[in-house]
Design a protein around this motif. Sequence first.
Motif, PDB file in Angstrom:
ATOM      1  N   VAL A  62     -33.127  94.079  50.157  1.00  0.00           N
ATOM      2  CA  VAL A  62     -34.426  94.131  49.497  1.00  0.00           C
ATOM      3  C   VAL A  62     -35.268  95.260  50.078  1.00  0.00           C
ATOM      4  CG1 VAL A  62     -36.441  92.781  48.786  1.00  0.00           C
ATOM      5  CG2 VAL A  62     -34.313  91.611  49.349  1.00  0.00           C
ATOM      6  N   THR A  63     -35.966  95.952  49.206  1.00  0.00           N
ATOM      7  CA  THR A  63     -36.951  96.932  49.645  1.00  0.00           C
ATOM      8  C   THR A  63     -38.022  97.052  48.573  1.00  0.00           C
ATOM      9  OG1 THR A  63     -37.251  99.124  50.620  1.00  0.00           O
ATOM     10  CG2 THR A  63     -35.836  98.984  48.671  1.00  0.00           C
ATOM     11  N   ARG A  67     -44.895  97.759  50.035  1.00  0.00           N
ATOM     12  CA  ARG A  67     -44.580  96.593  50.852  1.00  0.00           C
ATOM     13  C   ARG A  67     -44.212  95.423  49.945  1.00  0.00           C
ATOM     14  NH1 ARG A  67     -43.867  97.289  56.149  1.00  0.00           N
ATOM     15  NH2 ARG A  67     -44.136  95.036  56.268  1.00  0.00           N
ATOM     16  N   PHE A  68     -43.456  94.465  50.517  1.00  0.00           N
ATOM     17  CA  PHE A  68     -43.142  93.250  49.777  1.00  0.00           C
ATOM     18  C   PHE A  68     -43.223  92.034  50.683  1.00  0.00           C
ATOM     19  CE2 PHE A  68     -38.917  94.180  51.550  1.00  0.00           C
ATOM     20  CZ  PHE A  68     -38.508  92.923  51.978  1.00  0.00           C
ATOM     21  N   ILE A  69     -43.467  90.887  50.074  1.00  0.00           N
ATOM     22  CA  ILE A  69     -43.235  89.579  50.681  1.00  0.00           C
ATOM     23  C   ILE A  69     -42.314  88.841  49.732  1.00  0.00           C
ATOM     24  CG2 ILE A  69     -44.238  87.420  51.505  1.00  0.00           C
ATOM     25  CD1 ILE A  69     -46.881  88.894  51.893  1.00  0.00           C
ATOM     26  N   LEU A  70     -41.193  88.339  50.226  1.00  0.00           N
ATOM     27  CA  LEU A  70     -40.175  87.696  49.408  1.00  0.00           C
ATOM     28  C   LEU A  70     -40.272  86.181  49.555  1.00  0.00           C
ATOM     29  CD1 LEU A  70     -37.668  88.397  47.603  1.00  0.00           C
ATOM     30  CD2 LEU A  70     -36.280  88.050  49.660  1.00  0.00           C
ATOM     31  N   SER A  79     -40.462  89.673  54.829  1.00  0.00           N
ATOM     32  CA  SER A  79     -41.409  90.715  54.446  1.00  0.00           C
ATOM     33  C   SER A  79     -40.828  92.061  54.847  1.00  0.00           C
ATOM     34  CB  SER A  79     -42.777  90.494  55.100  1.00  0.00           C
ATOM     35  OG  SER A  79     -42.669  90.615  56.514  1.00  0.00           O
ATOM     36  N   GLY A  80     -41.367  93.113  54.273  1.00  0.00           N
ATOM     37  CA  GLY A  80     -40.866  94.440  54.594  1.00  0.00           C
ATOM     38  C   GLY A  80     -41.326  95.443  53.557  1.00  0.00           C
ATOM     39  N   PRO A  81     -40.672  96.574  53.447  1.00  0.00           N
ATOM     40  CA  PRO A  81     -39.582  96.999  54.324  1.00  0.00           C
ATOM     41  C   PRO A  81     -40.119  97.467  55.665  1.00  0.00           C
ATOM     42  CG  PRO A  81     -40.103  98.752  52.789  1.00  0.00           C
ATOM     43  CD  PRO A  81     -40.972  97.587  52.405  1.00  0.00           C
TER      44      PRO A  81
END
Length: 813
Positions: A62-63, A67-70, A79-81
């Motif tokens: 995942v990227t 930014r992301f929160i999964l 969270s990431g990347p």
Amino acid sequence: MRNYSWLAAALLAGSAPAAVAQTGAQGWISHAEAGLQARPIVLHFRRTVDLKAKPKSYTVRVTADNRFILYVNGQRVASGPSTGDIAHWREEGIDLAPWLKRGANVVAATVWNGVQPLKLPPNPTAEQMSAAQGAALFTSTAPLLQQSVATGFRLMGDGDAAAIATDKRGWRVKRDTGHGFANGWKQVKFWYYVAGNPETIDAAKADFDAVGPKETGHGWQDAVPAPDAAARTLVADRLPQQRYMPIAAGQVVRTDLPGGMAFPSRAVTIPANSKVKLLLQRDAMVSAYPELSVSGGQGATIKLTWAEALYDAKNRKGDRNLIADRKPIGIWDTFVADGQPRRLAPLWWRTWRYAEIAVETKDQPLRLEGLRAFETGYPFQQVGRFASDDPSLQRIFDVGWRTARIDAHETYMDTAFWEQLQYAGDTRLQMLISYAVSGDPRLAEQAIDAYAASNVEGGLIESAWPTRGHNVIAPFALLWVGMLDDWRMRQPDPAPIIRNIARMRDILDWFEAYRGKSGLLTKNPQWNFVDWVGQSAVDRTEFPSYGQEAQESCLTSAHWLGALQQGAAIEAAFGDAATGRRYAARAETVKAAIRSRCWVPARGLFADNPDGNRFSQHMNALAILYDVGSKDEARAVVDHIIVPGKGIAAPEGVTPVSYYFAWYLAQALVHVGQGARYIGLLDTWRDLLKLNYTTWPEERDGAGQAGTNASTRSDSHAWSAHPTADLLGIVAGIGPDAPGYARLKVEPALGTLRNVSATAATPYGRVRVRYRVHGNRLSAEISRPKDLPGDFFWNGQRHPLTHVTTRLTLPLR
């Protein structure tokens, strides 16, 4: 070599450099309206997947940009990347199986991008780029560390998980119009601020159910391919997920709300048409994700201010526990309630010791249900410990470790509150703390590679990387060579050195163009920052200083000397022997030049410049470290740059080191065999304890870049935390005695201490020591990993550690 301008233009304008361009969307998806001008933007992605049974493994990569929160089935998973640059964009490997179940499942992600494109004319000049960067600091809505190509999300699966990849149909997306970002510098006003941005949530417009079992509300649509977002190079993230652990948010210590002191342990109600404030204090600084739960109060405005400390009417700090009528200064998040039960939380974490909740209600009362916090940071596991008969030393150790952890995330950071940037000078010392206290080298390896990737100005590195900015500090490139040498001695894996040797050569050779006829370095066009010693932030001539005739600097030459010596050792071990001999020979000529041009016999000191009119602890500490003079001369120099009983203070006429550069002063003491004096240097940190710091500051109050009447800007600066490593390495004496930590050396410098117990991490496991002084005898117990041979040194004598646990009784003197 890469030219910086095209890379900067690409990442700042929002397009990708051609060198890393790819064709097609490559699995990237986005919202149809998520173009450059839509930033800042918050998107919610989701899809369902039906499973016949709970899987044993369901691995995805995942990227996102930015930014992301999964989430899986409503639970936060990752969270990431991890922060990188466009040419090294991280993707996280995550096994979703623990959160999946038989039947219907929802995989969702919140993605946001606050990086706005620079306002630039076509084909901008370097001057126009610089001007646009400066202007953007006051309008930016993303931390300066974050780069961007184009807003998007990408999830690719292995095996059965390939069915939910973003290159397959089924992903839905919605724009969250109730969540936005503001500029942080405009809020703090007086100080340089480029860290996490203030956020705004209008609860009436925000989507609080985007990760739930069903789509709710309006605005959901099919995600669209995002080929622009694919224009980058993806790399696997080697770092673990960051900590996300519940922690106390603080207790109310001042409020004008009757009954408000009970919050957050108990809910409190703010009457309609009221204005109230609640000031919370934590026992110590923290970096964490806050979450405020509220209900009712439709239209009420809630302002959460995050601060390291409280300030008086003249914006000065004092005792960090003092409350009285002092005020918090920091960024603030703004929430507008919609009358429903809500959990209001910024997407980016905050750093605080004090938090102020200011509420203005309309015609409905607002109930504050609670305030939670989830601590974040790199998941170091503490191995190192230190205790002694001087309890202040354990407090210094603990405060330093807390500072190091607060300033370690997906990169090292100079300060988690103010900048969140990975500066080379700071990072070198942070890496040493990581090695000694945790033994985990992964974040350090990340830093080494990151700087190597920032090839700018003909071979140097950016002073901080990753970043959207451009700020080259030439001596920091030489300190990066020091990082490589630290790794050479402390880590058995040579790969990070071998793959970066070419970059080391670029740096060492870059300075050749500025070598004067005398052999000293002349002034180069970059910022040659060494330390904050009271000069202004725009100073380029006062410190370091230069001789009037040839614009030569003894101080920058000493930096180059050390890096040349380190480069020679690295080449001899892992590179080209001839190049190593060349660096060693050049080091000898620089050393001779410093000796002939910078030594002032009347003062018994090395001067900062050949005119002999300025002197500093910095110059003389480096001259000692790099053996410019004899051991006897070096011991005499120490007496001329340290004031007994005054910590790191310098005699009159000698510029003192800051908390940061005091590390080099400490190493000079050890190098000349006077490690026993190190504990005296820690009087400076003992004085800080009296002011109730819970993390270490950037500068001395009244002695920093802001002037004599100002307090230090930052209370969370890890470059001041090096005593945590040195209590283990100098006082307890635990360190490597051969490259790769192939052999252990234990040589304590107890000073006046009579009782010490310590544990330090090594690549082979823990080393534990225990020292007791009884009359004129020393009892020492040393426990080492069975695969790590070593020796104990005392009073110039070597005692082999013949057993896993060795016990010795020796004369004290």
